[in-house]
Design a protein around this motif. Structure first.
Motif, mmCIF file in Angstrom:
data_model
loop_
_atom_site.group_PDB
_atom_site.id
_atom_site.type_symbol
_atom_site.label_atom_id
_atom_site.label_comp_id
_atom_site.label_asym_id
_atom_site.label_seq_id
_atom_site.Cartn_x
_atom_site.Cartn_y
_atom_site.Cartn_z
ATOM 1 N N MET A 1 0.838 -1.200 0.000
ATOM 2 C CA MET A 1 0.000 0.000 0.000
ATOM 3 C C MET A 1 0.878 1.256 0.000
ATOM 4 N N ARG A 2 0.515 2.230 -0.817
ATOM 5 C CA ARG A 2 1.262 3.485 -0.834
ATOM 6 C C ARG A 2 1.093 4.241 0.476
ATOM 7 N N THR A 3 2.107 4.973 0.854
ATOM 8 C CA THR A 3 2.019 5.768 2.074
ATOM 9 C C THR A 3 1.038 6.917 1.886
ATOM 10 N N PHE A 4 0.636 7.505 3.016
ATOM 11 C CA PHE A 4 -0.198 8.700 2.934
ATOM 12 C C PHE A 4 0.527 9.805 2.176
ATOM 13 N N ALA A 5 1.823 9.922 2.401
ATOM 14 C CA ALA A 5 2.593 10.950 1.697
ATOM 15 C C ALA A 5 2.429 10.804 0.190
ATOM 16 N N ALA A 6 2.596 9.594 -0.308
ATOM 17 C CA ALA A 6 2.489 9.359 -1.759
ATOM 18 C C ALA A 6 1.086 9.680 -2.257
ATOM 19 N N ARG A 7 0.083 9.297 -1.470
ATOM 20 C CA ARG A 7 -1.302 9.550 -1.891
ATOM 21 C C ARG A 7 -1.626 11.046 -1.882
ATOM 22 N N ILE A 8 -1.144 11.767 -0.862
ATOM 23 C CA ILE A 8 -1.417 13.206 -0.770
ATOM 24 C C ILE A 8 -0.706 13.952 -1.891
ATOM 25 N N ILE A 9 0.549 13.616 -2.128
ATOM 26 C CA ILE A 9 1.318 14.290 -3.193
ATOM 27 C C ILE A 9 0.668 14.035 -4.550
ATOM 28 N N ALA A 10 0.231 12.809 -4.800
ATOM 29 C CA ALA A 10 -0.443 12.493 -6.066
ATOM 30 C C ALA A 10 -1.740 13.276 -6.199
ATOM 31 N N PHE A 11 -2.471 13.389 -5.101
ATOM 32 C CA PHE A 11 -3.717 14.162 -5.113
ATOM 33 C C PHE A 11 -3.435 15.626 -5.464
ATOM 34 N N ASN A 12 -2.434 16.208 -4.795
ATOM 35 C CA ASN A 12 -2.109 17.611 -5.064
ATOM 36 C C ASN A 12 -1.688 17.825 -6.516
ATOM 37 N N LYS A 13 -0.876 16.922 -7.033
ATOM 38 C CA LYS A 13 -0.413 17.049 -8.428
ATOM 39 C C LYS A 13 -1.570 16.941 -9.415
ATOM 40 N N SER A 14 -2.616 16.199 -9.029
ATOM 41 C CA SER A 14 -3.744 15.976 -9.949
ATOM 42 C C SER A 14 -4.762 17.110 -9.932
ATOM 43 N N LEU A 15 -4.632 18.033 -8.981
ATOM 44 C CA LEU A 15 -5.640 19.086 -8.841
ATOM 45 C C LEU A 15 -5.654 20.004 -10.054
ATOM 46 N N THR A 16 -6.754 19.971 -10.762
ATOM 47 C CA THR A 16 -6.945 20.829 -11.940
ATOM 48 C C THR A 16 -8.401 21.257 -11.988
ATOM 49 N N TYR A 17 -8.617 22.547 -12.091
ATOM 50 C CA TYR A 17 -9.989 23.033 -12.203
ATOM 51 C C TYR A 17 -10.288 23.321 -13.668
ATOM 52 N N LYS A 18 -11.307 22.650 -14.209
ATOM 53 C CA LYS A 18 -11.635 22.781 -15.628
ATOM 54 C C LYS A 18 -12.958 23.506 -15.860
ATOM 55 N N GLY A 19 -13.586 23.963 -14.787
ATOM 56 C CA GLY A 19 -14.863 24.655 -14.936
ATOM 57 C C GLY A 19 -14.687 26.118 -15.291
ATOM 58 N N THR A 20 -15.796 26.818 -15.326
ATOM 59 C CA THR A 20 -15.773 28.254 -15.623
ATOM 60 C C THR A 20 -15.679 29.035 -14.315
ATOM 61 N N LEU A 21 -15.248 30.267 -14.411
ATOM 62 C CA LEU A 21 -15.170 31.156 -13.257
ATOM 63 C C LEU A 21 -15.838 32.481 -13.597
ATOM 64 N N PRO A 22 -16.457 33.132 -12.616
ATOM 65 C CA PRO A 22 -17.027 34.458 -12.862
ATOM 66 C C PRO A 22 -15.930 35.433 -13.303
ATOM 67 N N LYS A 47 7.964 13.978 5.127
ATOM 68 C CA LYS A 47 8.479 14.056 6.497
ATOM 69 C C LYS A 47 7.450 13.608 7.528
ATOM 70 N N TYR A 48 6.206 14.053 7.370
ATOM 71 C CA TYR A 48 5.203 13.827 8.417
ATOM 72 C C TYR A 48 4.174 12.740 8.098
ATOM 73 N N TYR A 49 4.088 12.287 6.851
ATOM 74 C CA TYR A 49 3.027 11.349 6.463
ATOM 75 C C TYR A 49 3.580 10.116 5.757
ATOM 76 N N HIS A 50 4.819 9.770 6.053
ATOM 77 C CA HIS A 50 5.449 8.626 5.387
ATOM 78 C C HIS A 50 5.069 7.323 6.103
ATOM 79 N N ASP A 51 3.769 7.047 6.125
ATOM 80 C CA ASP A 51 3.233 5.856 6.777
ATOM 81 C C ASP A 51 1.821 5.641 6.249
ATOM 82 N N SER A 52 1.136 4.680 6.810
ATOM 83 C CA SER A 52 -0.252 4.411 6.389
ATOM 84 C C SER A 52 -1.220 4.502 7.555
ATOM 85 N N GLN A 53 -0.828 5.213 8.585
ATOM 86 C CA GLN A 53 -1.665 5.363 9.778
ATOM 87 C C GLN A 53 -2.850 6.279 9.487
ATOM 88 N N PRO A 54 -4.082 5.836 9.784
ATOM 89 C CA PRO A 54 -5.257 6.680 9.515
ATOM 90 C C PRO A 54 -5.204 7.985 10.311
#
Length: 230
Positions: A1-22, A47-54
């Motif tokens: 299982m990937r660490t929380f660090a890996a999952r969080i970093i992947a989530f941040n890298k994937s953040l893209t807003y494709k909608g419209t803005l006022p 540093k702080y999330y290199h584990d799989s602890q909930p």
């Protein structure tokens, strides 16, 4: 299982807003706009999330220009990143009052290692917004500051709350920073989608620092009592 660090970093890298803005509203995505923010946040999570602890989720409003807009880490400005987390940041040493409060609270909790082993802070809307005023100055803008913006970003917000939960965070309780519009919106979203069994709202750090700074110690105690109950 990937660490929380890996999952969080992947989530941040994937953040893209494709909608419209006022008109006049700009999306702020530090993970795509700033190599410094991506590097700093990646080092922080390793540093702080290199584990799989909930952990328990804490959700603020959306990133601001001088905190996570610079570092990519919620409620962590460059000053606190260097002084408290001991992570180098070669960019501007901006100051965010909310970050100062959070790290004072974290110190009272027992320090960064202990706090981040149990909690993860992000935002209801994981990307921020800015608006150019009549004087030409860029200012922070919240997702709920206009009905048009809220309508535009609603699907993005729901999608990314779900994605964050899927990383493996606890869903018994979620903490919400903001007891006004942020809490009201979050409770409606949670009622519709049943993300969390319970939401505990706490006064937003910016509100405390701006309006209740003389009572800061009382609010820190309130935070600590709330966090101790999970």
């Amino acid at each position: 299982m990937r660490t929380f660090a890996a999952r969080i970093i992947a989530f941040n890298k994937s953040l893209t807003y494709k909608g419209t803005l006022p008109e006049g509203i700009r999306i702020m995505n530090p993970f795509q706009e700033s190599p410094l923010a991506l590097a700093a946040s990646s080092e922080f999570y390793q540093k702080y999330y290199h584990d799989s602890q909930p952990r328990h989720l804490i959700l603020g409003i959306n990133p601001g220009r001088f905190g996570s807009g610079q570092t990519g880490i919620s409620f962590t400005d460059p000053k606190r990143l260097v002084a408290n987390c001991h992570i180098d940041f070669p960019g501007p040493m901006t100051h965010e009052p909310s970050s100062a409060y959070i790290y004072e609270m974290i110190a009272a909790f027992g320090g960064e290692e202990q706090f981040y082993q149990q909690f993860y802070i992000h935002s209801i809307c994981p990307l921020g917004f800015t608006k150019i005023g009549e004087n030409g100055k860029e200012t922070n803008y919240n997702y709920y500051d206009s009905p048009a913006l809220l309508k535009s970003v609603y699907p993005f917000i729901v999608e990314n709350i779900r994605k964050q939960i899927e990383m493996g965070f606890e869903t018994e309780v979620c903490f919400c920073f903001g007891t006004g519009k942020n809490e009201a919106f979050f409770r409606k979203v949670n009622e519709a989608h049943q993300f969390f069994k319970k939401i505990v709202a706490l006064e937003h750090p910016r509100y405390i620092m701006q309006y209740k700074s003389k009572e800061k110690a009382l609010y820190i105690d309130k935070y600590l009592r709330a966090f101790s109950e999970v």
